[in-house]
Design a protein around this motif. Structure first.
Motif, PDB file in Angstrom:
ATOM      1  N   ASN A 376       1.684  -2.777   3.524  1.00 15.36           N
ATOM      2  CA  ASN A 376       1.328  -2.914   2.109  1.00 15.36           C
ATOM      3  C   ASN A 376       0.132  -2.047   1.740  1.00 15.36           C
ATOM      4  O   ASN A 376       0.081  -1.477   0.656  1.00 15.36           O
ATOM      5  CB  ASN A 376       1.023  -4.379   1.795  1.00 15.36           C
ATOM      6  CG  ASN A 376       2.299  -5.155   1.509  1.00 15.36           C
ATOM      7  OD1 ASN A 376       2.948  -4.936   0.499  1.00 15.36           O
ATOM      8  ND2 ASN A 376       2.679  -6.016   2.434  1.00 15.36           N
ATOM      9  N   LEU A 377      -0.815  -1.962   2.705  1.00 15.06           N
ATOM     10  CA  LEU A 377      -2.040  -1.197   2.435  1.00 15.06           C
ATOM     11  C   LEU A 377      -1.718   0.287   2.243  1.00 15.06           C
ATOM     12  O   LEU A 377      -2.334   0.975   1.438  1.00 15.06           O
ATOM     13  CB  LEU A 377      -3.017  -1.391   3.606  1.00 15.06           C
ATOM     14  CG  LEU A 377      -4.430  -0.839   3.425  1.00 15.06           C
ATOM     15  CD1 LEU A 377      -5.091  -1.420   2.183  1.00 15.06           C
ATOM     16  CD2 LEU A 377      -5.282  -1.135   4.659  1.00 15.06           C
ATOM     17  N   ARG A 378      -0.703   0.753   2.994  1.00 17.22           N
ATOM     18  CA  ARG A 378      -0.315   2.163   2.881  1.00 17.22           C
ATOM     19  C   ARG A 378       0.153   2.501   1.463  1.00 17.22           C
ATOM     20  O   ARG A 378       0.016   3.620   1.004  1.00 17.22           O
ATOM     21  CB  ARG A 378       0.804   2.500   3.876  1.00 17.22           C
ATOM     22  CG  ARG A 378       0.329   2.586   5.296  1.00 17.22           C
ATOM     23  CD  ARG A 378       1.338   3.198   6.225  1.00 17.22           C
ATOM     24  NE  ARG A 378       0.864   3.069   7.594  1.00 17.22           N
ATOM     25  CZ  ARG A 378      -0.054   3.846   8.153  1.00 17.22           C
ATOM     26  NH1 ARG A 378      -0.572   4.834   7.464  1.00 17.22           N
ATOM     27  NH2 ARG A 378      -0.460   3.660   9.387  1.00 17.22           N
ATOM     28  N   ARG A 379       0.697   1.491   0.798  1.00 16.61           N
ATOM     29  CA  ARG A 379       1.231   1.744  -0.562  1.00 16.61           C
ATOM     30  C   ARG A 379       0.214   1.430  -1.653  1.00 16.61           C
ATOM     31  O   ARG A 379       0.403   1.784  -2.802  1.00 16.61           O
ATOM     32  CB  ARG A 379       2.471   0.872  -0.787  1.00 16.61           C
ATOM     33  CG  ARG A 379       3.648   1.225   0.102  1.00 16.61           C
ATOM     34  CD  ARG A 379       4.887   0.502  -0.393  1.00 16.61           C
ATOM     35  NE  ARG A 379       4.739  -0.949  -0.237  1.00 16.61           N
ATOM     36  CZ  ARG A 379       5.286  -1.652   0.741  1.00 16.61           C
ATOM     37  NH1 ARG A 379       6.018  -1.043   1.644  1.00 16.61           N
ATOM     38  NH2 ARG A 379       5.119  -2.958   0.820  1.00 16.61           N
ATOM     39  N   ALA A 380      -0.869   0.710  -1.243  1.00 17.72           N
ATOM     40  CA  ALA A 380      -1.783   0.148  -2.249  1.00 17.72           C
ATOM     41  C   ALA A 380      -2.358   1.205  -3.187  1.00 17.72           C
ATOM     42  O   ALA A 380      -2.408   0.997  -4.406  1.00 17.72           O
ATOM     43  CB  ALA A 380      -2.907  -0.613  -1.548  1.00 17.72           C
ATOM     44  N   CYS A 412      -2.789  -7.350  -3.860  1.00 16.39           N
ATOM     45  CA  CYS A 412      -1.494  -6.862  -3.376  1.00 16.39           C
ATOM     46  C   CYS A 412      -0.364  -7.644  -4.037  1.00 16.39           C
ATOM     47  O   CYS A 412      -0.439  -8.867  -4.162  1.00 16.39           O
ATOM     48  CB  CYS A 412      -1.440  -7.036  -1.853  1.00 16.39           C
ATOM     49  SG  CYS A 412       0.169  -6.670  -1.159  1.00 16.39           S
ATOM     50  N   ARG A 413       0.688  -6.888  -4.471  1.00 15.15           N
ATOM     51  CA  ARG A 413       1.833  -7.542  -5.116  1.00 15.15           C
ATOM     52  C   ARG A 413       2.464  -8.597  -4.221  1.00 15.15           C
ATOM     53  O   ARG A 413       2.855  -9.664  -4.661  1.00 15.15           O
ATOM     54  CB  ARG A 413       2.923  -6.497  -5.407  1.00 15.15           C
ATOM     55  CG  ARG A 413       2.822  -5.915  -6.775  1.00 15.15           C
ATOM     56  CD  ARG A 413       3.318  -4.518  -6.793  1.00 15.15           C
ATOM     57  NE  ARG A 413       2.262  -3.706  -7.419  1.00 15.15           N
ATOM     58  CZ  ARG A 413       2.489  -2.824  -8.350  1.00 15.15           C
ATOM     59  NH1 ARG A 413       3.702  -2.581  -8.734  1.00 15.15           N
ATOM     60  NH2 ARG A 413       1.502  -2.163  -8.896  1.00 15.15           N
ATOM     61  N   GLU A 414       2.518  -8.294  -2.930  1.00 13.54           N
ATOM     62  CA  GLU A 414       3.218  -9.193  -2.010  1.00 13.54           C
ATOM     63  C   GLU A 414       2.288 -10.248  -1.420  1.00 13.54           C
ATOM     64  O   GLU A 414       2.657 -11.416  -1.275  1.00 13.54           O
ATOM     65  CB  GLU A 414       3.850  -8.363  -0.881  1.00 13.54           C
ATOM     66  CG  GLU A 414       4.858  -9.169  -0.082  1.00 13.54           C
ATOM     67  CD  GLU A 414       5.451  -8.368   1.074  1.00 13.54           C
ATOM     68  OE1 GLU A 414       5.456  -7.120   1.012  1.00 13.54           O
ATOM     69  OE2 GLU A 414       5.904  -9.022   2.037  1.00 13.54           O
ATOM     70  N   LEU A 415       1.066  -9.828  -1.077  1.00 10.92           N
ATOM     71  CA  LEU A 415       0.185 -10.744  -0.341  1.00 10.92           C
ATOM     72  C   LEU A 415      -0.886 -11.402  -1.201  1.00 10.92           C
ATOM     73  O   LEU A 415      -1.642 -12.238  -0.724  1.00 10.92           O
ATOM     74  CB  LEU A 415      -0.503  -9.987   0.805  1.00 10.92           C
ATOM     75  CG  LEU A 415       0.427  -9.233   1.772  1.00 10.92           C
ATOM     76  CD1 LEU A 415      -0.377  -8.311   2.673  1.00 10.92           C
ATOM     77  CD2 LEU A 415       1.213 -10.229   2.608  1.00 10.92           C
ATOM     78  N   GLY A 416      -0.958 -11.015  -2.458  1.00 12.39           N
ATOM     79  CA  GLY A 416      -1.998 -11.580  -3.326  1.00 12.39           C
ATOM     80  C   GLY A 416      -3.345 -10.919  -3.057  1.00 12.39           C
ATOM     81  O   GLY A 416      -3.410  -9.787  -2.567  1.00 12.39           O
ATOM     82  N   ILE A 424     -10.297  -3.727   5.389  1.00 12.42           N
ATOM     83  CA  ILE A 424     -11.062  -2.520   5.743  1.00 12.42           C
ATOM     84  C   ILE A 424     -10.918  -2.204   7.246  1.00 12.42           C
ATOM     85  O   ILE A 424     -10.651  -1.048   7.611  1.00 12.42           O
ATOM     86  CB  ILE A 424     -12.553  -2.642   5.328  1.00 12.42           C
ATOM     87  CG1 ILE A 424     -12.680  -2.651   3.809  1.00 12.42           C
ATOM     88  CG2 ILE A 424     -13.406  -1.527   5.941  1.00 12.42           C
ATOM     89  CD1 ILE A 424     -12.436  -1.333   3.093  1.00 12.42           C
ATOM     90  N   PRO A 425     -11.028  -3.215   8.147  1.00 11.63           N
ATOM     91  CA  PRO A 425     -10.827  -2.891   9.576  1.00 11.63           C
ATOM     92  C   PRO A 425      -9.437  -2.323   9.858  1.00 11.63           C
ATOM     93  O   PRO A 425      -9.273  -1.431  10.692  1.00 11.63           O
ATOM     94  CB  PRO A 425     -11.027  -4.236  10.281  1.00 11.63           C
ATOM     95  CG  PRO A 425     -11.875  -5.035   9.339  1.00 11.63           C
ATOM     96  CD  PRO A 425     -11.474  -4.602   7.966  1.00 11.63           C
ATOM     97  N   VAL A 426      -8.410  -2.829   9.138  1.00  7.89           N
ATOM     98  CA  VAL A 426      -7.048  -2.307   9.339  1.00  7.89           C
ATOM     99  C   VAL A 426      -6.974  -0.858   8.840  1.00  7.89           C
ATOM    100  O   VAL A 426      -6.386   0.019   9.485  1.00  7.89           O
ATOM    101  CB  VAL A 426      -6.004  -3.199   8.616  1.00  7.89           C
ATOM    102  CG1 VAL A 426      -4.616  -2.612   8.753  1.00  7.89           C
ATOM    103  CG2 VAL A 426      -6.048  -4.612   9.165  1.00  7.89           C
ATOM    104  N   ALA A 427      -7.615  -0.625   7.708  1.00  4.18           N
ATOM    105  CA  ALA A 427      -7.631   0.741   7.162  1.00  4.18           C
ATOM    106  C   ALA A 427      -8.330   1.686   8.146  1.00  4.18           C
ATOM    107  O   ALA A 427      -7.920   2.829   8.325  1.00  4.18           O
ATOM    108  CB  ALA A 427      -8.350   0.751   5.818  1.00  4.18           C
ATOM    109  N   LEU A 436      -8.546   6.068   1.460  1.00  2.00           N
ATOM    110  CA  LEU A 436      -9.129   4.968   0.695  1.00  2.00           C
ATOM    111  C   LEU A 436     -10.614   5.243   0.404  1.00  2.00           C
ATOM    112  O   LEU A 436     -11.090   5.075  -0.726  1.00  2.00           O
ATOM    113  CB  LEU A 436      -8.964   3.673   1.500  1.00  2.00           C
ATOM    114  CG  LEU A 436      -9.227   2.356   0.796  1.00  2.00           C
ATOM    115  CD1 LEU A 436      -8.375   1.261   1.428  1.00  2.00           C
ATOM    116  CD2 LEU A 436     -10.668   1.931   0.832  1.00  2.00           C
ATOM    117  N   GLY A 437     -11.337   5.705   1.451  1.00  2.00           N
ATOM    118  CA  GLY A 437     -12.770   5.993   1.299  1.00  2.00           C
ATOM    119  C   GLY A 437     -12.999   7.089   0.274  1.00  2.00           C
ATOM    120  O   GLY A 437     -13.947   7.025  -0.526  1.00  2.00           O
TER     121      GLY A 437
END
Ligand SMILES: Nc1nc2c(ncn2[C@@H]2O[C@@H]3COP(=O)(O)O[C@H]4[C@@H](O)[C@H](n5cnc6c(=O)[nH]c(N)nc65)O[C@@H]4COP(=O)(O)O[C@H]3[C@H]2O)c(=O)[nH]1
Length: 631
Positions: A376-380, A412-416, A424-427, A436-437
């Motif tokens: 999801n983050l990749r699309r955010a 996030c549309r899916e996760l709220g 941020i750690p996942v990113a 993102l930065g």
């Protein structure tokens, strides 16, 4: 002896035996050929001699002169192979005879011999010559030669042939053996290269992949278990980056030696890459109440690594994070077992490193959740799901807003709503942080430029943006920041970058260069989460920074346990001419204590929560100077 070696030996023996058989057949053929040709030459020679004797004895035959006949035959004494010679008259009556040594007188040659002119016996050759005078047959010369001498010569020849054959066989054997040895050495070397890690001399990933299934099979047969420990050195990269790769390799060797020294002989220790080791443990059965042996191994390893390492004059303190998975409890095959150990290791790291975690099924669910988050983050960014909120920073003395910290919000549309502490750690790990930065920097600078254009920055001196570890390592960061400042027309002095103390200390030398570059560009620098990253005064002096931010956890504990640390940080910062920000100020008591301790700037829910740009714009418009009261 191993099966391939035995096979190799058998093959070599078969080759040599085949060569010996071929040589034997060839030698035999040679000897037979030699015999036949020597016998042919002897027969030809005898024929010539018989002809000479015949020519010389025609007179003796015509006159029945025995003496003359014998004198003619006596000349054959010089031919050592001639055994006997006789002259018969036309009726077949013996006229003269020569005999070397003793022997029976021969009979007159029969018709077959006369027709053929020669005859071979097992050990003799007989040659006849018909003597004619004026076309009239007057007699016959018969010469008989023994093959003894020919056999004697043949024997020498055969002996020589055999000697040459044996010598060539021995040479061939020696060559084949030395070739086999060379091939074996090459094979062993290749095997070594393919299965042994060249730095630590431990089995490598390839060998690990081969050994683990065997261990699982043994466990199946014995209805036992196999423990897999995945060990990752904490902050190994720092050693590599600051002291160089040779020191990194040296450290890996020392770690490997300590593991070997600490563990039992039948525990399999492999280095599977970088700073990752795996240990395959086949535990004995433990009685109820006894500590789990695999966990014990993990504890032993952590204890063994606790003592410092001496690497090229430096004393290094290392720790490791270990993930533990047990077959068949946590996984039913080698791949899943590794994945489970990896998941557990990931949790050990997340729990603050220098520890071990045993795999639990719930971890797998968390890993799945994390994968979903990543997707999801990749699309955010593309979906426009990210937004910046800004939290004011208040000058304690004037009560004015002197800065705002930009903080990312993700709906996030899916996760709220997902907290930055989570994404941020996942990113960071996935590299998404680079894009993102960049977006955060551009958006924050654009917003700050807008506030400036609207004349709202009379008291506001900085817009602070967080820099992640990955961004600090990005060689293109400086250029990107310059481009963004150009694009948004924001003066560099209005931008503040926050780097956490932990990130800064991860790679001191590289970060020093970066910070000097940022300072030269006129950008304000602040160290975030100060007090958690173990930096010393000596380091702080070297960094070109402007400000320290006391970590929220210490602010949370004032008044109380955090007092001493907060006071010490403020004193130290002031002695270095740095301003101090306290973040996470939630209560009046905290505000009072920090104000008295000399803290310059404060940020926290007590004053205002992070808010959307529009809301902060409205607040800035009010130009309130009473932030010291509640927002
Ligand atoms: N309990 C409490 N919390 C307070 C109070 N005042 C502010 N906070 C929270 O404390 C965090 C301060 O940011 P941080 O230390 O840089 O810590 C940040 C920062 O390290 C990271 N982060 C957030 N946005 C970004 C970003 O754009 N880039 C990077 N690299 N990191 C970011 O995520 C962390 C968490 O961010 P947030 O959840 O927004 O959490 C923020 C903020 O909402 C208070 O009085 N009490």
């Amino acid at each position: 002896m191993s099966a391939p070696r035995l096979l190799g030996k058998k093959l070599a023996l078969t080759t040599i035996l085949t060569a010996a058989a071929a040589l034997f057949v060839a030698s035999l053929a040679l000897i037979v050929f030699q015999f036949l040709s020597m016998r042919g030459v002897l027969a030809d020679d005898l024929r010539v001699q018989a002809q000479i004797v015949g020519n010389n004895s025609s007179a003796a035959l015509l006159f029945n002169d025995v003496k003359a006949g014998e004198e003619t035959l006596a000349g054959l004494a010089v031919s050592p192979s001639v055994d006997s010679a006789s002259i018969f008259d036309a009726r077949g009556v013996l006229l003269a005879h020569y005999q070397r040594g003793t022997g029976a007188q021969p009979a007159a040659p029969d018709g077959a011999l006369l027709d053929a002119g020669y005859r071979y016996g097992p050990d003799v050759v007989e040659v006849v010559h018909v003597v004619r005078v004026n076309q009239q047959r007057v007699g016959v010369v018969l010469i008989r030669a023994t093959l003894e001498q020919l056999f004697a010569r043949l024997l020498t020849y055969a002996g020589l042939t055999l000697a040459v054959a044996l010598a060539s066989l021995a040479l061939a054997y020696a060559l084949v053996s030395s070739m086999r040895r060379a091939v074996r050495r090459a094979e062993e070397h290749l095997h070594h290269l393919a299965h042994v890690d060249s730095v630590t001399a431990l089995p490598n990933r390839h060998e690990y992949n081969e050994r683990l299934p065997f261990a699982l099979e043994r466990a199946d047969r014995a209805e036992g278990e196999v423990g897999l420990l995945l060990l990752d050195l904490d902050n190994f990269k720092v050693v590599n980056d600051t002291l160089g790769h040779d020191s990194g390799d040296h450290l890996l060797k020392l770690v490997a030696a300590r593991l070997v020294h600490t563990l039992r002989e039948n525990d399999i220790i492999c280095r599977i890459g970088g700073d990752e080791f795996v240990i395959i443990v086949e535990p004995r059965e433990t009685a109820a109440g006894e500590p789990d042996e695999v966990d014990e191994v993990a504890r032993k390893i952590l204890a063994a690594l606790a003592a410092p390492f001496q690497v090229e004059g430096h004393q290094l303190h290392m720790s490791a994070s270990i993930g533990v998975a047990v077959y068949p409890r946590d996984a039913l095959d080698a791949r899943t077992l590794m994945r489970s150990a990896d998941t557990a290791m990931y949790h050990a790291k997340a729990k603050g490193k220098n520890g071990f975690q045993a795999f639990q099924p719930a971890m797998e669910q968390r890993a799945q959740k994390r994968l979903k988050l990543e997707a999801n983050l990749r699309r955010a960014l593309d979906l426009g799901e990210l937004e910046l909120h800004y939290q004011p920073q208040i000058d304690v003395r004037s009560g004015r807003v002197v800065g705002v910290e930009a903080l990312t919000r993700w709906h996030c549309r899916e996760l709220g709503h997902v907290s930055p502490a989570e994404f941020i750690p996942v990113a960071e790990e996935t590299g998404i942080i680079v894009a993102l930065g960049g977006w955060v920097l551009r958006t924050a600078c654009r917003q700050a430029a807008a506030w400036r254009d609207q004349g709202l920055l009379d008291t506001l001196v900085h817009v602070a943006v967080n820099l992640s570890a990955r961004q600090t390592r990005d060689g293109a960061l400086m250029d990107e920041i310059r481009a963004i400042l150009d694009e948004t027309a924001l003066p560099a002095s209005l931008l503040e970058l926050e780097i956490t103390e932990g990130v800064l200390m991860e790679n001191v030398n590289a970060n020093l260069d970066l910070l000097h570059g940022l300072q030269a560009a006129g950008i304000h620098l602040s160290i975030d989460d100060f007090g958690t990253g173990y930096s010393s005064m000596a380091y702080l002096k070297r960094f070109p920074i402007d400000q320290l931010k006391i970590d929220r956890s210490f602010v949370h504990d004032v008044p109380g346990d955090g007092e001493a640390i907060a006071t010490a940080i403020i004193a130290m910062a002031h002695s270095l001419q740095l301003s101090v920000v306290a973040e996470g100020v939630e209560t009046l008591a905290q505000l009072d204590f920090l104000r008295q301790a000399g803290c310059d700037i404060m940020q926290g829910y007590y004053f205002a929560r992070p808010m959307p740009a529009a809301q902060l714009t409205a607040l800035l418009r009010e130009k309130r100077s009473s932030w010291g009261e509640r927002a």
